[in-house]
Design a protein around this motif. Structure first.
Motif, PDB file in Angstrom:
ATOM      1  N   ASP A 127      -3.466  -6.871  -1.477  1.00 12.42           N
ATOM      2  CA  ASP A 127      -2.021  -7.134  -1.532  1.00 12.42           C
ATOM      3  C   ASP A 127      -1.424  -6.807  -0.174  1.00 12.42           C
ATOM      4  N   ASP A 128      -0.588  -7.701   0.347  1.00 11.30           N
ATOM      5  CA  ASP A 128       0.029  -7.447   1.656  1.00 11.30           C
ATOM      6  C   ASP A 128       1.297  -6.619   1.543  1.00 11.30           C
ATOM      7  N   ASP A 129       1.710  -6.285   0.334  1.00 11.28           N
ATOM      8  CA  ASP A 129       2.839  -5.376   0.123  1.00 11.28           C
ATOM      9  C   ASP A 129       2.282  -3.954   0.157  1.00 11.28           C
ATOM     10  N   ARG A 130       2.412  -3.291   1.283  1.00  9.98           N
ATOM     11  CA  ARG A 130       1.736  -2.013   1.503  1.00  9.98           C
ATOM     12  C   ARG A 130       2.198  -0.931   0.532  1.00  9.98           C
ATOM     13  N   GLU A 131       3.512  -0.826   0.305  1.00 17.19           N
ATOM     14  CA  GLU A 131       4.009   0.206  -0.608  1.00 17.19           C
ATOM     15  C   GLU A 131       3.506  -0.015  -2.030  1.00 17.19           C
ATOM     16  N   LEU A 132       3.537  -1.262  -2.475  1.00 18.73           N
ATOM     17  CA  LEU A 132       3.096  -1.563  -3.829  1.00 18.73           C
ATOM     18  C   LEU A 132       1.593  -1.324  -3.978  1.00 18.73           C
ATOM     19  N   ALA A 133       0.813  -1.767  -2.993  1.00 13.11           N
ATOM     20  CA  ALA A 133      -0.638  -1.554  -3.053  1.00 13.11           C
ATOM     21  C   ALA A 133      -0.962  -0.062  -3.061  1.00 13.11           C
ATOM     22  N   GLU A 134      -0.231   0.726  -2.272  1.00 15.75           N
ATOM     23  CA  GLU A 134      -0.468   2.163  -2.254  1.00 15.75           C
ATOM     24  C   GLU A 134      -0.081   2.795  -3.585  1.00 15.75           C
ATOM     25  N   HIS A 135       0.985   2.299  -4.201  1.00 16.66           N
ATOM     26  CA  HIS A 135       1.389   2.799  -5.513  1.00 16.66           C
ATOM     27  C   HIS A 135       0.276   2.562  -6.536  1.00 16.66           C
ATOM     28  N   TYR A 136      -0.223   1.330  -6.589  1.00 14.63           N
ATOM     29  CA  TYR A 136      -1.318   1.027  -7.515  1.00 14.63           C
ATOM     30  C   TYR A 136      -2.522   1.927  -7.234  1.00 14.63           C
ATOM     31  N   SER A 137      -2.814   2.115  -5.963  1.00 13.78           N
ATOM     32  CA  SER A 137      -3.966   2.913  -5.571  1.00 13.78           C
ATOM     33  C   SER A 137      -3.831   4.355  -6.063  1.00 13.78           C
ATOM     34  N   LEU A 138      -2.659   4.955  -5.873  1.00  8.31           N
ATOM     35  CA  LEU A 138      -2.435   6.336  -6.304  1.00  8.31           C
ATOM     36  C   LEU A 138      -2.550   6.474  -7.814  1.00  8.31           C
ATOM     37  N   VAL A 139      -1.958   5.546  -8.531  1.00 11.04           N
ATOM     38  CA  VAL A 139      -1.956   5.616  -9.996  1.00 11.04           C
ATOM     39  C   VAL A 139      -3.374   5.470 -10.548  1.00 11.04           C
ATOM     40  N   LEU A 140      -4.135   4.522 -10.017  1.00  9.98           N
ATOM     41  CA  LEU A 140      -5.499   4.312 -10.493  1.00  9.98           C
ATOM     42  C   LEU A 140      -6.399   5.489 -10.122  1.00  9.98           C
ATOM     43  N   ALA A 141      -6.225   6.035  -8.935  1.00  9.18           N
ATOM     44  CA  ALA A 141      -7.040   7.179  -8.519  1.00  9.18           C
ATOM     45  C   ALA A 141      -6.795   8.379  -9.425  1.00  9.18           C
ATOM     46  N   ALA A 142      -5.533   8.576  -9.842  1.00 11.70           N
ATOM     47  CA  ALA A 142      -5.212   9.685 -10.727  1.00 11.70           C
ATOM     48  C   ALA A 142      -5.853   9.517 -12.098  1.00 11.70           C
ATOM     49  N   ALA A 143      -6.182   8.287 -12.461  1.00 12.64           N
ATOM     50  CA  ALA A 143      -6.813   8.011 -13.753  1.00 12.64           C
ATOM     51  C   ALA A 143      -8.340   7.979 -13.650  1.00 12.64           C
ATOM     52  N   GLY A 144      -8.889   8.409 -12.518  1.00 12.03           N
ATOM     53  CA  GLY A 144     -10.333   8.486 -12.375  1.00 12.03           C
ATOM     54  C   GLY A 144     -10.991   7.214 -11.900  1.00 12.03           C
ATOM     55  N   ILE A 145     -10.214   6.270 -11.412  1.00  9.22           N
ATOM     56  CA  ILE A 145     -10.746   4.998 -10.918  1.00  9.22           C
ATOM     57  C   ILE A 145     -10.671   5.017  -9.392  1.00  9.22           C
ATOM     58  N   GLU A 146     -11.755   4.640  -8.745  1.00 12.67           N
ATOM     59  CA  GLU A 146     -11.783   4.670  -7.278  1.00 12.67           C
ATOM     60  C   GLU A 146     -11.195   3.375  -6.719  1.00 12.67           C
ATOM     61  N   PRO A 147     -10.063   3.455  -5.996  1.00 11.60           N
ATOM     62  CA  PRO A 147      -9.446   2.238  -5.462  1.00 11.60           C
ATOM     63  C   PRO A 147      -9.789   2.028  -3.989  1.00 11.60           C
ATOM     64  N   ARG A 148      -9.700   0.806  -3.541  1.00 13.36           N
ATOM     65  CA  ARG A 148      -9.789   0.481  -2.121  1.00 13.36           C
ATOM     66  C   ARG A 148      -8.752  -0.612  -1.837  1.00 13.36           C
ATOM     67  N   VAL A 149      -7.840  -0.347  -0.913  1.00 16.20           N
ATOM     68  CA  VAL A 149      -6.757  -1.282  -0.610  1.00 16.20           C
ATOM     69  C   VAL A 149      -7.118  -2.122   0.605  1.00 16.20           C
TER      70      VAL A 149
END
Length: 576
Positions: free
Chosen positions: A280-302
């Motif tokens: 996603d080229d929307d940096r704030e939104l992609a970072e939001h998704y990344s933080l939320v998924l990481a907190a749920a035990g899922i490893e994200p890569r943006v």
């Protein structure tokens, strides 16, 4: 479970929202200027396309950061501008669309700008007023698993308790009248027990004792396994109606019981793991998704720049891709097609996550090679559950392709790859890791004497024991026939020798019953320190040499590789 955001996560999400508000102020200036150009009928195709992209990002992200009205206004305006772009004449210059269309668009721009001014002027709520999200419980895998055996004092369960203990389980035996089943202690019992086992005649009473006020949820909080004399339909139906998750007729197939318990343990204690790539080229939104998924035990890569996509795929090897369909000058649909160029990624799930809500457009986008479409804005809770479910399905498919059907351990080619991966990881992290080859002693005699079906039982028993006694970070594979390959991460050779020796002791104590007779089996093992070798295959060969040295020394033991073994023949001529 629903719980307040953890402090570090809440702080970062709060900071993201503040960044988004600052972005709103910047976008406000740009969109207000464009609205004024529309009023003057002074617009160009390229500037309109740029505005569509800005509105698309705003429509997708505003709702996530708590501004749903801004998102909806941006979405409607994006749709109208898209229509104008699609019908823009090839020879048109400034002044297109017509006066009436420009006036209508200008009205919508003023409404959006007014709303953005209101929202960006309001202070962001304090962090402790932020929303809540789903945070999974920490995984308990790797700790000794506790099983509850409920006894009526009449059924003969002592032998079963001993067998389960040999597999490494911590077995707690209780009677129905035990005070740990009381209202005040039941919750603690549920939290500390993975599975309950009882005689089928007790199933209704055990269900009532265990369930308390959670009758609907308890079979999944603490799965109940019943043991019975026969497998008749009525008996099984009664057991199932009481909420039991499994039924085993006597005599109990202990390896199969252990395998089923392991499945329940994974359901209860382990997080739904997964690797998710967010494009996603929307940096704030992609970072939001990344933080939320990481907190749920899922490893994200943006990945914000689509040009880096293919390189990132090979380096990260995701279980799932979340991708917008409009990424600046790039099309997510085209990128999905590019991903499918590679045979390696043909089965990789690709999920579009976009503000596009037109069903026909979604269908056209899916035809390009993706699997599903999620419409922005999407709540944190829904995102987590959607990703968890899809990662789980992806991993189930991966299990079918990569796991041995008899043991559910990694196949030969996959476990060999794990040795090389661990070699590279351990070299980067500067820690020791070991490769261990195990071979069941005199296995041909087991097959010749007791039959191949019983030989399969022995193989499954060792597989279950290894799975139960090793850590989640360790890799276990069926190397071939009765041979197993284990990768012990962050473990030196003496520690590996001690650990495998304890597992050997437990395995040698298991009794395999065939009618009125029973037999016991041992294994031999060779250990090699992976870090000592330039390639993973060399470490495996060294472990193999240590294994054969152990067999020559009398089997039923563990040996560490040393250089004196390097020139010895691995010929099985001696009947090992």
């Amino acid at each position: 479970m629903n719980s307040p955001l953890q402090d570090p996560l809440a702080d970062r999400l709060h900071a993201l929202k503040q960044r988004f508000v600052e972005r709103l102020k910047v976008e406000l200036v740009s969109l207000e200027a464009y609205g004024q150009k529309l009023e003057q009928q002074d617009v160009e195709l390229e500037s309109m396309r740029n505005c569509v992209q800005r509105l698309h990002q705003l429509a997708g992200s505003a709702g996530t950061f708590g501004f749903p009205e801004v998102g909806e206004l941006a979405r409607e305006l994006e749709k109208r501008l898209k229509t104008e772009v699609e019908h823009w004449p090839d020879n048109a210059g400034a002044g297109h669309p017509g006066a009436e269309a420009c006036t209508g668009l200008a009205v919508q721009f003023r409404a959006l700008v007014a709303r953005m001014k209101t929202e960006s002027a309001e202070p962001v709520p304090d962090r402790d007023q932020a929303a809540t999200t789903v945070i999974d419980e920490a995984s308990l895998h790797g700790q000794q698993v506790r099983l509850l055996v409920v006894s009526d004092g009449l059924s003969e369960l002592d032998d079963l308790v001993k067998e389960l203990s040999r597999y490494g389980f911590n077995v707690l035996v209780l009677g129905l009248s035990d005070d740990r089943f009381s209202e005040t202690n039941r919750a603690a019992l549920l939290d500390n027990v993975a599975t309950a086992i009882c005689w089928h005649g007790m199933v209704e009473r055990v269900a009532r004792q265990v369930s308390g006020h959670h009758a609907d949820a308890w079979p999944y909080l603490m799965p109940l396994v019943c043991i019975g004399e026969t497998g008749q339909f009525e008996q099984r139906y009664r057991v199932a109606s009481a909420g039991a998750r499994a039924f085993f007729p006597e005599p109990v197939d202990v390896p199969e019981l252990v395998e089923r318990v392991e499945t329940f343990v994974e359901e209860k204690t382990s997080r739904v793991r997964g690797r998710v790539m967010i494009i996603d080229d929307d940096r704030e939104l992609a970072e939001h998704y990344s933080l939320v998924l990481a907190a749920a035990g899922i490893e994200p890569r943006v990945v914000n720049d689509p040009a880096q996509l293919l390189e990132a795929l090979h380096g990260f090897e995701p279980d799932l891709v979340l991708m917008d369909i409009e990424l600046g000058h790039y099309s997510g649909v085209t990128l999905a097609g590019m991903i499918r160029f590679h045979a390696r990624w043909l089965s990789l799930p690709i999920i579009y996550l976009s503000a596009e809500d037109d069903l026909e457009s979604q269908l056209q986008a899916l035809s390009g090679g993706a699997d599903e479409f999620l419409v922005k804005p999407i709540s944190d809770d829904y995102l987590i559950r959607s990703v968890q479910m899809r990662c789980q399905r992806a991993r189930q498919l991966s299990e079918l392709m990569n796991r041995d059907s008899l043991t559910r351990l990694l196949k030969h080619s996959i476990i060999k790859q794990e040795v090389e991966r661990e070699r590279l990881r351990s070299m980067r992290g500067d820690y020791p890791s070991c490769a261990v080859l195990l071979d069941i002693d005199h296995f041909k005699q087991v097959n010749d004497t007791w039959g191949h079906a019983q030989g399969d039982v022995v193989i499954r028993a060792l597989a279950n024991l290894l799975r139960n006694r090793l850590r989640e970070s360790d890799a276990i594979g069926r190397y071939g026939g009765e041979e197993f390959l284990v990768v012990l991460s962050n473990c030196d050779a003496p520690a590996a020798e001690h650990l495998v020796g304890r597992i050997l002791q437990n395995f040698s104590e298991l009794e395999f019953a065939v009618g009125e007779q029973a037999f016991q089996v041992t294994f031999s093992a060779g250990i090699a320190l992976i870090n000592q070798f330039a390639e993973g295959d060399q470490a495996i060969e060294a472990a193999d040499r240590a294994l054969y040295a152990r067999k020559r020394a009398g089997r039923n033991g563990v040996m560490i590789y040393d250089q004196s073994m390097a020139g010895r023949s691995l010929s099985p001529a001696d009947g090992f």
